[in-house]
Design a protein around this motif. Structure first.
Motif, PDB file in Angstrom:
ATOM      1  N   CYS A 199      42.885  65.433   4.618  1.00 50.49           N
ATOM      2  CA  CYS A 199      41.824  64.791   3.433  1.00 50.49           C
ATOM      3  C   CYS A 199      41.961  63.818   3.549  1.00 50.49           C
ATOM      4  CB  CYS A 199      42.826  65.330   1.970  1.00 50.49           C
ATOM      5  SG  CYS A 199      41.914  65.249   0.633  1.00 50.49           S
ATOM      6  N   MET A 201      40.408  62.234   0.898  1.00 49.55           N
ATOM      7  CA  MET A 201      41.229  61.412  -0.140  1.00 49.55           C
ATOM      8  C   MET A 201      41.912  60.230   0.225  1.00 49.55           C
ATOM      9  SD  MET A 201      38.933  62.245  -2.637  1.00 49.55           S
ATOM     10  CE  MET A 201      39.797  61.733  -4.022  1.00 49.55           C
ATOM     11  N   GLY A 202      42.802  60.612   1.091  1.00 48.52           N
ATOM     12  CA  GLY A 202      43.794  59.966   1.539  1.00 48.52           C
ATOM     13  C   GLY A 202      44.537  59.036   0.476  1.00 48.52           C
ATOM     14  N   CYS A 203      45.417  59.184  -0.551  1.00 50.87           N
ATOM     15  CA  CYS A 203      45.992  59.021  -0.968  1.00 50.87           C
ATOM     16  C   CYS A 203      47.272  58.272  -0.248  1.00 50.87           C
ATOM     17  CB  CYS A 203      47.291  60.179  -1.903  1.00 50.87           C
ATOM     18  SG  CYS A 203      45.339  61.148  -3.412  1.00 50.87           S
ATOM     19  N   PHE A 205      50.400  58.236  -0.142  1.00 50.64           N
ATOM     20  CA  PHE A 205      51.196  58.826   0.463  1.00 50.64           C
ATOM     21  C   PHE A 205      51.267  59.743   0.938  1.00 50.64           C
ATOM     22  CE2 PHE A 205      50.330  59.968  -4.016  1.00 50.64           C
ATOM     23  CZ  PHE A 205      49.851  61.742  -3.348  1.00 50.64           C
ATOM     24  N   CYS A 206      50.032  60.764   1.111  1.00 50.93           N
ATOM     25  CA  CYS A 206      50.351  62.285   1.574  1.00 50.93           C
ATOM     26  C   CYS A 206      49.946  62.387   3.112  1.00 50.93           C
ATOM     27  CB  CYS A 206      48.588  62.125   1.214  1.00 50.93           C
ATOM     28  SG  CYS A 206      48.057  63.938   1.783  1.00 50.93           S
ATOM     29  N   SER A 209      47.025  64.219   5.119  1.00 55.13           N
ATOM     30  CA  SER A 209      45.734  63.029   4.783  1.00 55.13           C
ATOM     31  C   SER A 209      45.735  61.981   6.040  1.00 55.13           C
ATOM     32  CB  SER A 209      45.276  62.493   3.626  1.00 55.13           C
ATOM     33  OG  SER A 209      44.351  61.561   3.829  1.00 55.13           O
ATOM     34  N   GLU A 249      43.293  71.422   1.796  1.00 56.22           N
ATOM     35  CA  GLU A 249      44.219  70.234   1.065  1.00 56.22           C
ATOM     36  C   GLU A 249      42.968  69.863   0.049  1.00 56.22           C
ATOM     37  OE1 GLU A 249      46.642  70.068   1.145  1.00 56.22           O
ATOM     38  OE2 GLU A 249      47.856  68.718   2.366  1.00 56.22           O
ATOM     39  N   ASN A 250      41.393  70.426   0.271  1.00 55.32           N
ATOM     40  CA  ASN A 250      40.431  69.596  -1.224  1.00 55.32           C
ATOM     41  C   ASN A 250      39.150  70.355  -0.989  1.00 55.32           C
ATOM     42  OD1 ASN A 250      40.250  68.406  -3.710  1.00 55.32           O
ATOM     43  ND2 ASN A 250      41.029  66.292  -2.800  1.00 55.32           N
ATOM     44  N   SER A 279      42.116  68.673  -6.282  1.00 59.86           N
ATOM     45  CA  SER A 279      41.809  67.523  -6.634  1.00 59.86           C
ATOM     46  C   SER A 279      41.671  67.676  -8.423  1.00 59.86           C
ATOM     47  CB  SER A 279      41.920  66.346  -5.788  1.00 59.86           C
ATOM     48  OG  SER A 279      40.168  65.665  -5.422  1.00 59.86           O
ATOM     49  N   LYS A 312      41.453  60.340  -7.549  1.00 64.45           N
ATOM     50  CA  LYS A 312      41.585  61.511  -7.109  1.00 64.45           C
ATOM     51  C   LYS A 312      41.519  61.964  -8.969  1.00 64.45           C
ATOM     52  CE  LYS A 312      45.770  63.011  -6.515  1.00 64.45           C
ATOM     53  NZ  LYS A 312      46.983  63.601  -5.198  1.00 64.45           N
TER      54      LYS A 312
HETATM   55  S1  SF4 Z   1      45.482  66.266   0.155  1.00 63.22           S
HETATM   56 FE1  SF4 Z   1      46.122  65.045  -2.197  1.00 63.22          FE
HETATM   57  S2  SF4 Z   1      47.450  64.020  -2.102  1.00 63.22           S
HETATM   58 FE2  SF4 Z   1      46.750  64.672   0.042  1.00 63.22          FE
HETATM   59  S3  SF4 Z   1      45.360  62.897   0.279  1.00 63.22           S
HETATM   60 FE3  SF4 Z   1      44.133  64.903  -0.634  1.00 63.22          FE
HETATM   61  S4  SF4 Z   1      43.984  64.673  -3.280  1.00 63.22           S
HETATM   62 FE4  SF4 Z   1      45.485  62.553  -1.800  1.00 63.22          FE
END
Ligand code: SF4
Ligand code: B12
Length: 549
Positions: A199, A201-203, A205-206, A209, A249-250, A279, A312
């Motif tokens: 994904c 977005m790269g949060c 903790f993820c 991603s 994932e998204n 998200s 997100k």
């Molecule tokens: S899958 Fe969800 S938690 Fe993981 S990076 Fe993407 S938006 Fe963030």
């Protein structure tokens, strides 16, 4: 990496880690960590109302479908089944798929391969590969980080850029709720479809991603709506399904692909249902009508704290979005993190209450967990905050912190997590009831919609609602009196509404099936109280197979 000398003639075993899973043992199985999605991390506090089911190991199924070598997938083996497979089939390559919690099992499986099949090359892949120093913990020849299809094709000397062939995958197996195992009819369960991994977005903790490239990166198996549509048509005709669990994932983030798919669905008159992960910012790229026409019937969405700074969630009133989705018949599965940096014993109760107040259909709670490979892990390591004596088997976000939190102790992390699940259940009732609420709202809003695809989809749901689900409401309203009388009264009210909408069939099923379900629910409750657990069956699937000479 040198390709294997036998190339596509190499005989390959791809195995998931061995069970049993839902018990404490020396290999890292944990009773609180069953091989179940909902009961593990979503409906775990809902007793006999918890949704129970298993999911296959899709990563190795995907690899098997995309190589031309003779290949066996062994899913959920026992140690004995794994040993038997090794000695009877002379494998050139043994691939083991695992996530981090199961590293102890990978170690044992590598040991078994060396002993029972010494000529095999051992390849280990999946999220376990992100553990730093894994090569010193297990005896493997190759540790594969990231995408596995292209790696395996390369290793066998095959074309790694060839199109991805999607196997037909039934998403869930042995579904069980209120003590009843649902019949596994053809087409009755959604098919899994995997458009991409990672994904962008790269949060911080993820783990998914990070594993597939991190912020700004992901790997697309199907770029366009057209490609996806063709794959889904193939699976529809093979499995006779009309619903899909979209393991991306998204999914909604890739708007052009989703809208392309919608156009093809409209042209072909497909009344499909799609369960997706997305998200909040991605969901808001669509109108409700677009989501409904695309068949989105279930969204798994992160509901991190309103005070968190995740991109997100920017500009989103998450409670309002949840309400709106549900009013349009879209079930919402929220996911909330417990133990973010700003959480303290003083504010966390309020934050959990606010998550519970979103009234999602399902709610996952997870501890903030630095996992190897993620930016969060690096940050915690740099700050010297990682707890070094925590077993990998216990780093899964459903037990206790694996790091030093500024304000919340390790013991309290578990207390808050457990309380969040309980609170959600007590305040909002069983998820099955909440789903029924959403389904009724969807039916009432769309039963006369001009697009027959949309009408048909809600009609299919209404059939369930007026049948077995109404009998379940009858049971829930009785049983929930013991937990929360207000919610029990709300369930009662919903049942009356369902019966007003479908006067004959709904009343009939409540009266006839209700008492049987009540009995099975109570029997399940006592089974669970005595410690009963569920394990997935073992699968052995061979492709391009030639028996060993
Ligand atoms: S899958 Fe969800 S938690 Fe993981 S990076 Fe993407 S938006 Fe963030
Ligand atoms: C389905 C699923 C499950 C299923 C079970 C799947 C199974 N049969 O093992 C259920 C619901 C039971 C489950 C349970 C758990 N899960 Co889970 N699960 C997933 C999920 C949603 C999808 C997995 C998937 O199929 N992805 C799609 C495939 C294509 O990707 P993949 O598996 O990564 O495979 C690719 C590569 O990794 C690689 N690869 C994989 N295997 C191999 C093997 C070889 C030899 C090679 C070369 C390459 C290779 O190639 C594949 C194709 O590119 C992922 C999230 C995600 N988006 O991936 C979480 C995820 C894998 N689960 C996770 C966790 C933590 C758990 C639990 C501990 C629950 C929890 N507390 O969160 C339990 C553990 C249960 C147990 N006792 O083992 C984490 C793993 C974290 C980590 N870093 O290890 C993930 C990433 C979720 C997350 N974001 O935190 N899970």
């Amino acid at each position: 990496m040198e390709p294997h000398r036998k190339g596509s003639r190499a005989r390959i075993l791809l195995s998931s880690v061995f069970g049993p899973y839902a018990q404490d043992d020396e290999f890292g199985s944990r009773a609180i960590n069953p091989m179940e999605l909902y009961h593990n991390q979503v409906t775990r506090a809902q007793g006999s109302f918890s949704l129970r089911m298993f999911h296959r190991s899709w990563g190795i199924m995907l690899i098997q479908a995309n190589i031309s070598a003779p290949c066996c997938v062994l899913d959920f083996p026992t140690r004995a089944a794994f040993a038997r497979e090794l000695v009877t089939n002379q494998y050139d390559i043994v691939g083991i798929s695992s996530i981090m919690v199961n590293v102890g099992k990978v170690r044992e499986m590598c040991r078994m391969v060396r002993e029972l099949s010494p000529n095999s090359v051992i390849v280990v892949g999946g999220h376990v590969a992100a553990i730093p120093g894994l090569e010193t913990m297990i005896d493997a020849d190759h540790i594969v980080r990231g995408e596995g299809i292209s790696w395996m094709r390369r290793y066998l000397g095959e074309d790694e850029d060839a199109p991805i062939r999607h196997p037909s995958i039934v998403s869930g197996l042995q579904t069980r709720i209120m003590g009843v195992r649902l019949p596994q009819q053809q087409g009755g369960t959604a098919a899994t479809i995997i458009p991409s991994v990672g994904c962008p977005m790269g949060c911080n903790f993820c783990t998914t991603s990070a594993f597939f490239g991190g912020k700004g990166k992901f790997i697309n198996f199907y770029e366009t709506g057209d490609e996806l549509f063709d794959v889904m048509c193939g699976i529809e005709s093979e499995l006779k399904v009309s619903s899909f669990f979209v393991m991306d994932e998204n999914f909604l983030l890739h708007r052009a692909r989703a809208i392309g798919l919608l156009q093809r669905m409209k042209q072909a008159g497909k009344s499909w249902e799609l369960a997706v992960f997305a998200s909040a910012n991605a969901i808001q790229k669509y109108t409700m009508l677009e989501l409904v026409e695309l068949g989105i019937s279930w969204v798994w969405m992160g509901l991190e704290s309103p005070r968190s700074s995740y991109q997100k969630l920017q500009d989103t009133d998450i409670g309002q979005l949840t309400r709106e989705l549900r009013e349009h018949g879209i079930r919402v599965q929220g996911s909330t993190i417990i133990g973010l940096e700003h959480h303290t014993p003083d504010n966390i109760v309020q934050e959990i209450e606010s998550a519970v107040g979103c009234q999602t259909d399902f709610h996952q709670f997870m501890l903030y967990t630095p996992v190897p490979g993620t930016p969060l892990y690096q940050q915690m390591a740099d700050q010297g905050r990682l707890l070094t004596d925590v077993d990998f088997a216990d780093i899964h976000g459903q037990y206790k912190f694996n790091f030093q939190h500024d304000a919340i102790s390790r013991e309290d992390s578990k207390r808050f997590l457990d309380w969040a699940f309980l609170r959600d259940f007590e305040c909002n009732g069983p998820s099955l009831y909440r789903m029924c609420q959403t389904m009724l709202q969807g039916w009432q809003r769309y039963k006369n919609h001009p697009d027959s695809r949309v009408r048909e989809r809600f009609r299919r749901q209404a059939k369930k609602l007026s049948g077995a689900y109404n009998a379940a409401l009858w049971v829930m309203e009785r049983e929930f009196k013991k937990v929360n009388r207000t919610v029990s009264a709300q369930i009662h009210k919903l049942r009356l509404e369902v019966e007003k909408e479908f006067p004959i069939i709904a009343r009939f099923t409540a009266a006839s099936l209700g008492p049987i379900l009540l009995w099975s629910t109570r029997r399940e409750e006592s089974r669970l109280a005595s410690g009963h657990t569920y394990e997935p069956p073992t699968f052995v699937e061979r492709r391009n197979w030639i028996a060993a000479s």
